[in-house]
Each structure stands twice: as structure tokens, then as C-alpha cells.
Design an enzyme around this catalytic site. Structure first.
Site, PDB file in Angstrom:
ATOM      1  N   LYS A  93      52.835  50.572  40.255  1.00  0.00           N
ATOM      2  CA  LYS A  93      52.155  49.328  39.881  1.00  0.00           C
ATOM      3  C   LYS A  93      52.585  48.257  40.870  1.00  0.00           C
ATOM      4  O   LYS A  93      53.679  48.323  41.433  1.00  0.00           O
ATOM      5  CB  LYS A  93      52.584  48.905  38.468  1.00  0.00           C
ATOM      6  CG  LYS A  93      51.642  47.938  37.807  1.00  0.00           C
ATOM      7  CD  LYS A  93      50.507  48.661  37.098  1.00  0.00           C
ATOM      8  CE  LYS A  93      49.563  47.693  36.423  1.00  0.00           C
ATOM      9  NZ  LYS A  93      48.515  48.404  35.682  1.00  0.00           N
ATOM     10  N   ASP A 132      43.595  45.542  38.643  1.00  0.00           N
ATOM     11  CA  ASP A 132      44.250  45.313  37.343  1.00  0.00           C
ATOM     12  C   ASP A 132      43.917  43.880  36.934  1.00  0.00           C
ATOM     13  O   ASP A 132      42.949  43.291  37.436  1.00  0.00           O
ATOM     14  CB  ASP A 132      45.758  45.555  37.468  1.00  0.00           C
ATOM     15  CG  ASP A 132      46.452  45.628  36.116  1.00  0.00           C
ATOM     16  OD1 ASP A 132      46.206  46.587  35.375  1.00  0.00           O
ATOM     17  OD2 ASP A 132      47.244  44.710  35.786  1.00  0.00           O
ATOM     18  N   THR A 167      36.377  54.027  31.182  1.00  0.00           N
ATOM     19  CA  THR A 167      37.424  53.784  30.188  1.00  0.00           C
ATOM     20  C   THR A 167      36.806  53.714  28.803  1.00  0.00           C
ATOM     21  O   THR A 167      37.314  54.309  27.844  1.00  0.00           O
ATOM     22  CB  THR A 167      38.170  52.466  30.501  1.00  0.00           C
ATOM     23  OG1 THR A 167      38.681  52.549  31.838  1.00  0.00           O
ATOM     24  CG2 THR A 167      39.318  52.219  29.541  1.00  0.00           C
ATOM     25  N   ALA A 200      34.778  43.974  29.542  1.00  0.00           N
ATOM     26  CA  ALA A 200      34.208  45.095  30.304  1.00  0.00           C
ATOM     27  C   ALA A 200      34.295  46.402  29.521  1.00  0.00           C
ATOM     28  O   ALA A 200      33.337  47.177  29.491  1.00  0.00           O
ATOM     29  CB  ALA A 200      34.932  45.215  31.643  1.00  0.00           C
ATOM     30  N   ARG A 225      30.445  35.511  23.707  1.00  0.00           N
ATOM     31  CA  ARG A 225      30.476  36.931  24.068  1.00  0.00           C
ATOM     32  C   ARG A 225      30.463  37.798  22.809  1.00  0.00           C
ATOM     33  O   ARG A 225      29.775  38.791  22.711  1.00  0.00           O
ATOM     34  CB  ARG A 225      31.747  37.177  24.888  1.00  0.00           C
ATOM     35  CG  ARG A 225      31.734  38.431  25.684  1.00  0.00           C
ATOM     36  CD  ARG A 225      32.962  38.518  26.549  1.00  0.00           C
ATOM     37  NE  ARG A 225      32.783  37.908  27.843  1.00  0.00           N
ATOM     38  CZ  ARG A 225      33.721  37.901  28.789  1.00  0.00           C
ATOM     39  NH1 ARG A 225      34.905  38.420  28.559  1.00  0.00           N
ATOM     40  NH2 ARG A 225      33.491  37.345  29.953  1.00  0.00           N
TER      41      ARG A 225
END
Ligand code: NAI
Length: 367
Positions: A93, A132, A167, A200, A225
Site C-alpha cells: 500500500k 485508492d 467489486t 461507485a 445520491r
């Protein structure tokens, strides 16, 4: 050196020693980048199963030490995620600790990304980066101008684009497997599912669940949203601070981490927790709290592995869409195995997932 700096440096030295010793990773790269005034940390936690792969988080921190703590923690989690996903990557990471998040497409941002790409390139592939928090495909395109060790560039630039839809597909299969375990049938018709965060991943998940017949409740701090997502599927909207006490069959956290804690778990009114958010447990003991409450928990890094499967599958392993679909569906089977192991061993599902990942690490790279 002034006294204030000395105190800070002593604190930092002790903390650095504690953190890095406890980490147990392979190597840590730290750069203070003078031209951009950013701290850049890359944590290569494990290369046992392949190059260390994980996203680049761009964030403001009160102190560089917090960014360091983040990169160590997040790189460790990536080792477990990659191993459980059975892709040929280890865990890594990166964190770019910046004073402010510069505007997308700005010259300032490009400079930061280019200098960071140089650091990634200097590791010759030991670490492979991706997007990320606060970074996306356009940023990977910029990084890709200076290093090949990057995944998730836009399709126009030759990458596989945003992994969020994959995902969401993986989480969908994980929800189905979890419902099957909790209720004895994988059928989502008549099941009420509360999706927290309609970004997303959550936004796409809402559509997939609705198509499969589930009744949706949604929430998002971005009210518009949430209303849009609910409206599209005839679902209900829940206030962001009412999520924990709302009755549902499945609670799908798809926003922030730390939502499952000693405070929230006793108030949960669901049979299953299965969602995309990283680090859902505030502390490891929360897995046992969920078990004692009779709530089935789909371990976060198992159910949300669709993103790394997307990147590794399309860009490294050359899979076509059919192969990708099969591997994303496989997240459901991995979860069934985790649930079986937890039941047989009398352990939490989180511990069963860790044991699966550790067994893969012990076995070493496939073929
Ligand atoms: P996103 O940023 O597109 O969406 C997150 C949504 O959550 C936003 O709409 C935001 O307004 C909302 N939100 C933030 N705090 C909230 C709160 N307290 N209550 C309700 N809503 C809140 O992020 P994305 O990509 O959809 O990711 C969601 C989660 O899944 C994150 O935890 C991320 O780390 C994790 N994840 C994402 C992957 C991906 O491929 N994008 C892969 C693996 C994990």
C-alpha cells in the site's frame, strides 16, 4: 535543533520503532518529497505470493506518523486480501500525505503523481500501485507515464479502468452466499437489504440486488445520491445516523470503515452484515461480538476482493469477461468455505478468513 523539534523527534523515534517492529512487513520506503512537501510512504508487507500490490491513498494527516501508521496497517490488510482472493500478488500500500488534496487535472497534482511514480519505479516492480481513496484511473494514467508498475489506468490508456463495478459484482455474490447461509435459501426475493453508501460500489450493488428481487433501503451522507439510488429501484431512504437501528435482513456497509463496534453491534437489527467497506470492524474483538449476537459477518477483505481480482485478472492474467465473471462469482464460494470453517472450528468468520489467507501464504505461490 529547537527543543520543540527534539521532543517531537524523540516521540516519533519511539513510535516509529514500535510501529515498524510490530508490523512484521518486508520493507518500508519513506520519502519526504521536498518539491511537493509531501510525505510518501510505500509499505511492502509481503511478496510471498507475488509483487506487493495495493492502492495509493492520498490524504491529509495531522502528522506524518499517522500516515505511517496507515500505510503499515493497510499494507498488512492487502496481504490477506490478495491471498484470500487467490491472485498472484502480495500485499502493499502507499500513502501520499499531503497538505491539501490538489484539484484533479491540476499541474500541482501532476507533479506530485510524477514524483511519486518515480519512487514506485525505483522499486523495480517489488510494489505495484493502483487507485485508492482520493486517487482514480486518471491519476493512474499520469503515474503510468513514468512507471509500468501500475494497474487500473483508464481503458483509453490501456488499463482496465475503474474496478468498482467488479467489486460490486463480487459483493453481490457474497450477499447471496451469506443470505443462503443465514436463511437456508439464496433467494433474495422478499429480503430487505440496507446499503450504506451509494457511491461507485454501493450504487451499482443497489441495482444488482434490486434486479435479483431484493427490497432496498439506502443511505448516503450525500442525500441527493441516496434519493437517486432509491428512486431508481423503488427503494426507501434511511437517514445516515439511523442505519444501525434500522431493521433489515442484510446490512451492507459500502461507505466508511469502523461501523461495527462495541457500541453499534448491540443495536444492529439484521441477520447478516455483508458489504464492500474496508476495515468494517472497529477492533478484532468485534468479530466475536457479532458471532455472540447471532449475526453472520462476511469478512470485508473476502467479500470486497472484486477490485483486486479485476486488476489482476484483466491486466496481469489476461482474462476475458467470462473468466472474470466466473472468478467474481467465486467470491460466493470462498465465503461458503469461510462460513463452513468457522462453524466446524467454532471460530469467528473473521478468524476463519485469516486462517484461509495464512494457509495460502504458507503454501506459497501457485504453480
Ligand atoms: P465512493 O467514494 O465512490 O462512495 C462512498 C459513498 O459513501 C459516497 O457516496 C459517500 O457520500 C458515502 N458516505 C460516506 N460516508 C458516509 C456515511 N457515514 N454514511 C453514509 N454514506 C456515507 O467509494 P467506493 O469506491 O464506492 O467504495 C466504498 C467502500 O468500499 C469504501 O470503504 C472502499 O474502501 C471500499 N472498497 C472499494 C473498492 C472499489 O473497487 N471501489 C474495492 C474494495 C473496497
Amino acid at each position: 535543533m529547537g527543543p520543540a523539534f527534539r521532543v517531537r523527534s524523540i516521540d516519533f523515534r519511539e513510535m516509529f520503532d514500535d510501529l515498524v517492529r510490530a508490523w512484521g512487513g518486508e520493507s518500508l520506503v519513506a520519502r519526504f518529497d521536498e518539491p511537493t512537501q509531501a510525505w510518501m510512504f510505500i509499505g511492502v508487507h509481503s511478496t510471498v505470493l507475488g509483487p506487493a500490490m495495493g492502492g495509493t491513498r492520498m490524504k491529509t494527516y495531522d502528522a506524518p506518523a499517522e500516515a505511517l501508521a496507515d500505510v503499515l496497517r493497510l499494507s498488512t490488510a492487502m496481504t490477506f486480501k490478495q491471498a484470500a482472493a487467490n491472485v498472484p500478488y502480495g500485499g502493499g500500500k502507499a500513502v501520499l500525505a499531503v497538505h491539501e488534496i490538489s484539484e484533479r487535472g491540476s499541474a500541482k497534482r501532476a507533479l506530485l503523481l510524477e514524483r511519486y511514480a518515480g519512487l514506485v519505479e525505483s522499486l523495480h516492480g517489488t510494489y505495484v500501485t493502483a487507485a485508492d481513496m482520493n486517487t482514480g484511473a486518471a491519476d493512474m494514467d499520469v503515474i503510468g507515464g513514468s512507471t509500468t508498475h501500475v494497474l487500473g489506468r483508464s481503458r483509453e490508456a490501456g488499463g482496465s479502468g475503474d474496478p468498482a463495478p467488479s467489486t460490486a459484482t463480487g459483493v453481490f455474490h457474497g450477499v447471496v452466499a451469506s443470505v443462503e447461509r443465514a436463511f437456508g435459501s439464496p433467494d433474495l426475493a422478499g429480503r430487505t437489504i440496507l446499503v450504506q453508501g451509494t457511491g461507485a460500489v454501493g450504487g451499482r450493488l443497489v441495482e444488482l440486488l434490486s434486479d435479483a428481487g431484493a427490497t432496498l433501503l439506502v443511505t448516503d451522507v450525500d442525500r441527493e445520491r441516496a434519493h437517486d439510488a432509491a428512486g431508481a429501484v423503488g427503494g426507501g431512504v434511511v437517514e445516515p445516523d439511523a442505519v444501525i437501528g434500522t431493521a433489515c435482513d442484510v446490512y451492507a456497509p459500502c461507505a466508511t470503515g469502523g461501523v461495527l463496534s462495541a457500541t453499534s453491534i448491540p443495536k444492529l437489527r439484521c441477520a447478516v452484515v455483508a458489504g464492500a467497506a474496508n476495515n468494517q470492524l472497529a477492533e478484532p474483538a468485534d468479530a466475536e461480538r457479532l458471532r455472540e449476537s447471532g449475526i453472520l459477518y462476511a469478512p470485508d477483505y473476502v467479500i470486497n476482493a472484486g477490485g483486486v481480482i479485476h486488476l489482476a485478472g484483466y491486466e496481469t492474467l489476461g482474462w476475458d469477461d467470462a473468466q472474470m465473471a466466473a472468478r467474481l462469482a467465486g467470491i460466493g464460494q470462498t465465503l461458503r468455505n469461510v462460513f463452513d470453517a468457522a462453524e466446524h472450528e467454532g471460530i469467528t468468520t473473521a478468524e476463519a478468513a485469516d486462517r484461509l489467507a495464512l494457509a495460502r501464504l504458507d503454501a506459497g505461490p501457485a504453480g
